[in-house]
Design an enzyme around this catalytic site. Structure first.
Site, PDB file in Angstrom:
ATOM      1  N   GLY A   1       1.101  -1.054   0.000  1.00  0.00           N
ATOM      2  CA  GLY A   1       0.139  -0.194   0.137  1.00  0.00           C
ATOM      3  C   GLY A   1       0.741   1.320  -0.184  1.00  0.00           C
TER       4      GLY A   1
ATOM      5  N   GLN B   1       3.383   9.884   0.622  1.00  0.00           N
ATOM      6  CA  GLN B   1       4.708   9.159   1.223  1.00  0.00           C
ATOM      7  C   GLN B   1       4.707   9.330  -0.153  1.00  0.00           C
ATOM      8  OE1 GLN B   1       2.836   5.190   2.417  1.00  0.00           O
ATOM      9  NE2 GLN B   1       4.278   5.159   3.469  1.00  0.00           N
TER      10      GLN B   1
ATOM     11  N   CYS C   1       6.476  -0.397   7.214  1.00  0.00           N
ATOM     12  CA  CYS C   1       5.709   0.502   5.883  1.00  0.00           C
ATOM     13  C   CYS C   1       6.802   1.504   5.216  1.00  0.00           C
ATOM     14  CB  CYS C   1       5.097   1.952   7.243  1.00  0.00           C
ATOM     15  SG  CYS C   1       5.322   3.605   6.449  1.00  0.00           S
TER      16      CYS C   1
ATOM     17  N   GLU D   1      -3.046   2.924   5.875  1.00  0.00           N
ATOM     18  CA  GLU D   1      -3.429   3.986   4.308  1.00  0.00           C
ATOM     19  C   GLU D   1      -3.865   5.017   5.281  1.00  0.00           C
ATOM     20  OE1 GLU D   1      -0.871   3.448   2.499  1.00  0.00           O
ATOM     21  OE2 GLU D   1      -0.260   1.622   3.197  1.00  0.00           O
TER      22      GLU D   1
ATOM     23  N   HIS E   1      -2.340   7.177   7.204  1.00  0.00           N
ATOM     24  CA  HIS E   1      -1.264   8.394   6.944  1.00  0.00           C
ATOM     25  C   HIS E   1      -2.180  10.039   5.704  1.00  0.00           C
ATOM     26  CE1 HIS E   1       2.308   6.407   6.256  1.00  0.00           C
ATOM     27  NE2 HIS E   1       2.044   5.335   5.462  1.00  0.00           N
TER      28      HIS E   1
HETATM   29 ZN    ZN Z   1       2.967   3.571   5.247  1.00  0.00          ZN
END
Ligand code: ZN
Length: 159
Positions: A46, A51, A91, A134, A137
């Site tokens: 993911g 990110q 992650c 996710e 995030h």
């Molecule tokens: Zn992550």
């Protein structure tokens, strides 16, 4: 299509809240393609837009073994959760690290597809974990905020 640079732990962009997406334009479609490429290139399950340094509410996930079944979620919202699971989580923004995190064992999520059509997706186990991770995030939350105990090197977790 291109591989984008994955922001790593310590980069402030990972702690910010992402903005809702109002329309899918060609720039967003390119971002989606790039995020899928970047996720596969990094062997992740993911990836969330922050990110790659973009503060938009966009997530891609692929938990399939073949790695060719990406799920695209625009403006995802968790509608329901049930049960608990405790397990190792990693992650792409913290390469080589894992930690123990407790998550719901089931989640139901509402999101929009590339045509901005609303859909719901249900997941258990790894998919439920990936959806929660996710979506966190998008709210500037990392699993390090929820980890039980210390982070470990991913190689150490092999028993
Ligand atoms: Zn992550």
């Amino acid at each position: 299509m291109a591989i984008r640079n994955i922001r790593e732990f310590g980069d402030n962009v990972l702690n910010k809240t992402s903005k809702e997406i109002k329309e899918v334009d060609s720039k967003l479609l390119t971002l989606i393609d790039d995020m899928i490429d970047t996720m596969y290139h990094a062997c992740g399950v993911g990836l969330a837009a922050p990110q790659v340094g973009v503060l938009k509410r966009l997530v891609v996930i692929d938990i399939s073994e073949e790695g060719n079944d990406p799920i695209i979620l625009i403006n995802p919202v968790i509608l329901a959760t049930d049960g608990v699971q405790t397990g190792d989580e990693g992650c792409l923004s913290l390469p080589g690290k894992v930690g123990t995190v407790t998550r719901p064992n089931y989640v139901k999520v509402k999101a929009y597809n590339k045509k901005m059509e609303e859909f719901t997706i249900e997941g258990t186990e790894l998919l439920a974990r990936a959806l929660c991770h996710e979506i966190d995030h998008l709210n500037g939350v990392l699993y390090t905020d929820k980890v039980e105990g210390e982070l470990r090197n991913s190689g150490d977790s092999e028993e």
